[in-house]
Write a protein that holds these residues in place. Sequence first.
Motif, PDB file in Angstrom:
ATOM      1  N   LEU A  54     -18.943 -15.415  18.595  1.00 33.14           N
ATOM      2  CA  LEU A  54     -20.820 -15.320  18.458  1.00 33.14           C
ATOM      3  C   LEU A  54     -21.185 -16.176  17.257  1.00 33.14           C
ATOM      4  N   TYR A  55     -22.324 -16.766  17.369  1.00 35.99           N
ATOM      5  CA  TYR A  55     -22.880 -17.568  16.462  1.00 35.99           C
ATOM      6  C   TYR A  55     -24.356 -16.956  16.225  1.00 35.99           C
ATOM      7  N   PRO A  56     -24.353 -16.073  15.357  1.00 35.76           N
ATOM      8  CA  PRO A  56     -25.651 -15.085  15.403  1.00 35.76           C
ATOM      9  C   PRO A  56     -26.511 -15.851  14.162  1.00 35.76           C
ATOM     10  N   THR A  57     -27.817 -15.594  14.448  1.00 37.45           N
ATOM     11  CA  THR A  57     -28.672 -16.075  13.147  1.00 37.45           C
ATOM     12  C   THR A  57     -28.562 -15.257  11.906  1.00 37.45           C
ATOM     13  N   ASP A  58     -29.037 -15.630  10.927  1.00 41.41           N
ATOM     14  CA  ASP A  58     -28.930 -14.860   9.867  1.00 41.41           C
ATOM     15  C   ASP A  58     -29.319 -13.461  10.008  1.00 41.41           C
ATOM     16  N   ALA A  62     -26.943 -11.653  12.053  1.00 38.01           N
ATOM     17  CA  ALA A  62     -25.747 -11.295  11.141  1.00 38.01           C
ATOM     18  C   ALA A  62     -25.869 -10.359  10.295  1.00 38.01           C
ATOM     19  N   ALA A  63     -26.932 -10.063   9.497  1.00 41.05           N
ATOM     20  CA  ALA A  63     -27.004  -8.942   8.619  1.00 41.05           C
ATOM     21  C   ALA A  63     -27.079  -7.583   9.397  1.00 41.05           C
ATOM     22  N   CYS A  64     -27.670  -7.561  10.577  1.00 42.23           N
ATOM     23  CA  CYS A  64     -27.589  -6.248  11.481  1.00 42.23           C
ATOM     24  C   CYS A  64     -25.955  -6.100  11.632  1.00 42.23           C
ATOM     25  N   LEU A  65     -25.454  -7.100  12.368  1.00 37.38           N
ATOM     26  CA  LEU A  65     -24.097  -6.624  12.615  1.00 37.38           C
ATOM     27  C   LEU A  65     -23.103  -6.507  11.504  1.00 37.38           C
ATOM     28  N   LYS A  66     -23.478  -6.946  10.482  1.00 37.85           N
ATOM     29  CA  LYS A  66     -22.474  -6.407   9.179  1.00 37.85           C
ATOM     30  C   LYS A  66     -22.902  -5.210   8.882  1.00 37.85           C
ATOM     31  N   THR A 103     -22.520   5.932  20.116  1.00 36.72           N
ATOM     32  CA  THR A 103     -22.100   4.685  20.948  1.00 36.72           C
ATOM     33  C   THR A 103     -23.238   3.783  20.778  1.00 36.72           C
ATOM     34  N   LEU A 104     -22.651   2.498  20.347  1.00 38.88           N
ATOM     35  CA  LEU A 104     -23.757   1.352  20.161  1.00 38.88           C
ATOM     36  C   LEU A 104     -23.689   0.431  21.394  1.00 38.88           C
ATOM     37  N   ASN A 105     -24.750   0.197  21.611  1.00 43.69           N
ATOM     38  CA  ASN A 105     -25.401  -0.627  22.663  1.00 43.69           C
ATOM     39  C   ASN A 105     -25.556  -2.015  21.851  1.00 43.69           C
ATOM     40  N   ALA A 106     -24.569  -2.838  21.611  1.00 44.72           N
ATOM     41  CA  ALA A 106     -24.960  -4.191  21.125  1.00 44.72           C
ATOM     42  C   ALA A 106     -26.121  -4.941  21.565  1.00 44.72           C
ATOM     43  N   GLU A 107     -26.341  -4.930  22.903  1.00 44.97           N
ATOM     44  CA  GLU A 107     -27.422  -5.834  23.584  1.00 44.97           C
ATOM     45  C   GLU A 107     -28.666  -5.147  23.188  1.00 44.97           C
ATOM     46  N   LEU A 108     -28.953  -3.886  22.946  1.00 44.83           N
ATOM     47  CA  LEU A 108     -30.202  -3.296  22.520  1.00 44.83           C
ATOM     48  C   LEU A 108     -30.342  -3.699  21.049  1.00 44.83           C
ATOM     49  N   THR A 109     -29.138  -3.525  20.297  1.00 45.70           N
ATOM     50  CA  THR A 109     -29.454  -3.876  18.824  1.00 45.70           C
ATOM     51  C   THR A 109     -29.765  -5.335  18.657  1.00 45.70           C
ATOM     52  N   MET A 110     -29.173  -6.314  19.558  1.00 45.85           N
ATOM     53  CA  MET A 110     -29.804  -7.557  19.258  1.00 45.85           C
ATOM     54  C   MET A 110     -31.179  -7.648  19.480  1.00 45.85           C
ATOM     55  N   THR A 111     -31.717  -7.059  20.540  1.00 44.85           N
ATOM     56  CA  THR A 111     -33.191  -7.059  21.012  1.00 44.85           C
ATOM     57  C   THR A 111     -34.076  -6.531  20.052  1.00 44.85           C
TER      58      THR A 111
END
Length: 119
Positions: A9-13, A16-20, A109-117
């Motif tokens: 994955l190459y996330p934006t800044d 990346a902060a949210c994923l961390k 249970t995390l839904n990564a797709e929703l987190t990103m949107t």
Amino acid sequence: MKRATKVRLYPTDEHAACLKVQFGAVRFAYNKALHISRHAYPRHVINASRNLRRKQKALCRRQRGSANRRKARLMLGAVHERVANARADVQHTLSRAMVDENQAVIVETLNAELTMTAI
């Protein structure tokens, strides 16, 4: 057949902060459980697993249809039950220790797709 896939994955800044934040909490909980399990793994589970392996080998060596194979099969069933109970006890002890140690345990249970949107 199960296959593994590696994804880079190459996330934006902002992403990346949210994923961390999300994965940091997951990593903390996993490391805590791993620390507890390494230091609290009881000897009786290890011995029961060894005994299970020994009884399985003994059953393999018996001739099919013989009385000794029937006895070995019954003995193996009892050892399987003992191992299952020992493993369940360890799991219960570890989960109980985590609950007693913390004020709140939250499982989600995390839904990564929703987190990103959402960002």
